[in-house]
Enzyme design. Structure first.
Site, PDB file in Angstrom:
ATOM      1  NE  ARG A 264     -10.593  11.604   5.191  1.00  0.00           N
ATOM      2  CZ  ARG A 264     -10.507  10.317   4.900  1.00  0.00           C
ATOM      3  NH1 ARG A 264     -11.575   9.632   4.534  1.00  0.00           N
ATOM      4  NH2 ARG A 264      -9.358   9.689   4.954  1.00  0.00           N
TER       5      ARG A 264
ATOM      6  CD  GLU B 223      -8.848  -1.971   4.358  1.00  0.00           C
ATOM      7  OE1 GLU B 223      -8.442  -1.562   5.457  1.00  0.00           O
ATOM      8  OE2 GLU B 223      -9.176  -1.213   3.441  1.00  0.00           O
TER       9      GLU B 223
ATOM     10  NE  ARG C 204      -6.490   0.910   0.289  1.00  0.00           N
ATOM     11  CZ  ARG C 204      -6.581   1.983   1.062  1.00  0.00           C
ATOM     12  NH1 ARG C 204      -5.516   2.450   1.665  1.00  0.00           N
ATOM     13  NH2 ARG C 204      -7.732   2.582   1.230  1.00  0.00           N
TER      14      ARG C 204
ATOM     15  CG  ASN D  39      -1.849   1.119   1.314  1.00  0.00           C
ATOM     16  OD1 ASN D  39      -1.826   2.018   0.471  1.00  0.00           O
ATOM     17  ND2 ASN D  39      -2.703   1.111   2.316  1.00  0.00           N
TER      18      ASN D  39
END
Ligand code: AMP
Length: 394
Positions: free
Chosen positions: A235, A378, A88, A7
């Site tokens: 966020r 993941e 990824r 990743n």
């Protein structure tokens, strides 16, 4: 047989050597601050953590350092049995509804999609390019958006001017898809049925929710970018887009300043001053009103999404909590589920409070909805999807 899962971020490379069959993570590591005066490397193998500090000028130097580490502290590359590398990639646009073998065409498409993920796709590509140079095995890309390619048009299309939206590819692509797919599949396996209406809550520093019917995603909270939807660590999630016009006009903020404000200085951190939920709970427990309010806003948004997705699906069988907060924060889970009591959701407080790495149901047998805690993985999902592609090559 192992898969090296990579990743690659703008100044980091996260990696895991995974046995896709057993699911074991054989070695795990991270290179950070690539290109800065001192880069940091952490590599864990056989229960031992090795840490290094030295300058690594670019991703090529970073990955070369990691591959040398495999040979010096293990597992040696010769014995690691790496049959493929799984990468990824954040944004696959409308081009990818599953994993893909990297070819020049696929590489170019990822590059073309960079305007939709300017921070992520170019960084992902940097890792892909250097890994292809250094490791002569098939390389496969697994997209964060692929699982959401099944979204019906009414969920994927914004009510934005059609011509503008189509010209610039503005639609809801979703994110965290690999995790939502893995967790919803695990939930089906655990229940023993495919025909389920599920809501998956991926609550980590980034957070998203998906509605999954019979194994296919029908809605998700993240949109063109991972900014939309739930309240996250830093966020905003959903917010009236006119706030941007307003702050631009009254506060004279630039687009870059607003981007920074919405993505990095808002969410739980912007409300409470901290984005780690453990710290937020500690603050709330010691009477900090802003921290308590941040938790209330976080829970309110979650309950709103659960209600709307249950309505969208015309029913609800399973809610699955996953990722750092979803897996570990029993008090937050309890606050969400207590709000669903009028709909027959019955939490089992004792089971909810138990920590564990296993899939578990935290509702009572007579609850209208089965609520599960499912650890996401993941890297394993990427490793397995990579092997699925490799299996088609011979
Ligand atoms: P992730 O992005 O999935 O790695 O999740 C990271 C987030 O999980 C952290 O920012 C914490 O807020 C949260 N987290 C981890 N452990 C706990 C815990 N025991 N209780 C509450 N939140 C936690």
């Amino acid at each position: 047989m192992t898969v090296l899962v990579i990743n690659s971020g703008s100044s980091s490379i996260k990696y895991q050597l995974v046995d896709p069959e057993s699911g074991e993570a054989i070695a795990v590591g991270l290179v950070e601050q690539i290109g800065e005066s001192t880069s940091r490397v952490k590599h864990t193998y056989d229960g031992e953590k090795h840490e290094y500090e030295q300058r690594l000028a670019d991703h090529g130097e970073g990955l070369r350092f990691v591959l040398d580490l495999f040979d010096s502290v293990g597992p040696s590359l010769a014995e690691a049995g790496i049959v493929a590398v799984g990468h990824r990639v954040v944004q696959g646009g409308d081009n990818f509804n599953g994993p893909a073998l990297i070819t020049e065409d696929v590489r170019d498409l990822i590059e073309e999609l960079a305007p939709l993920a300017p921070l992520h796709n170019p960084a992902n590509l940097r890792g892909i390019d250097v890994a292809r140079e250094l490791l002569d095995v098939p390389h496969v890309v697994v997209f964060d958006t692929a699982f959401f390619q099944t979204l019906p048009e009414e969920a994927a299309r914004y009510a934005l001017n059609r011509e503008v939206a189509d010209r610039y590819g503005v639609r809801r692509y979703g994110a965290h898809g690999t995790s939502h797919q893995y967790v919803s599949h695990k939930a089906s396996e655990w229940i023993g049925r495919e025909d389920l209406k599920q809501i998956v809550l991926h609550l980590g520093n980034g957070a998203s929710v998906s509605a999954v019917v019979n194994g296919e995603a029908v809605d998700t909270s993240m949109g063109l970018t991972p900014l939309e939807g739930l309240v996250m660590g830093t966020r905003t999630g959903d917010i009236d887009p006119a706030v941007i016009f307003h702050l631009s006009r009254v506060a004279g903020m630039s687009i870059d300043e607003l981007d920074d404000l919405f993505n990095k200085k808002s969410g739980v951190k912007g409300l409470a001053g901290e984005n780690d939920m453990r710290a937020v709970w500690d603050m709330a427990d010691s009477g900090d009103e802003n921290a308590r309010e941040a938790l209330d806003i976080y829970v309110h948004r979650l309950v709103k999404y659960i209600g709307s997705y249950a309505a969208v699906m015309g029913g609800l069988d399973v809610i699955a909590f996953t990722a750092g907060i979803g897996e570990n924060d029993d008090r937050l889970r309890a606050e969400v589920l207590e709000r669903l009591a009028p709909f027959g959701v019955k939490i089992d407080p004792e089971v909810n409070a138990v920590r564990g790495d296993n899939i578990r149901a935290i509702t009572t047998a007579d609850s209208s909805v089965t609520v599960l805690v499912i650890p996401t993985n993941e890297e394993l999902a990427i490793a397995r999807q990579t092997m699925d592609v490799v299996a088609t090559l011979s």
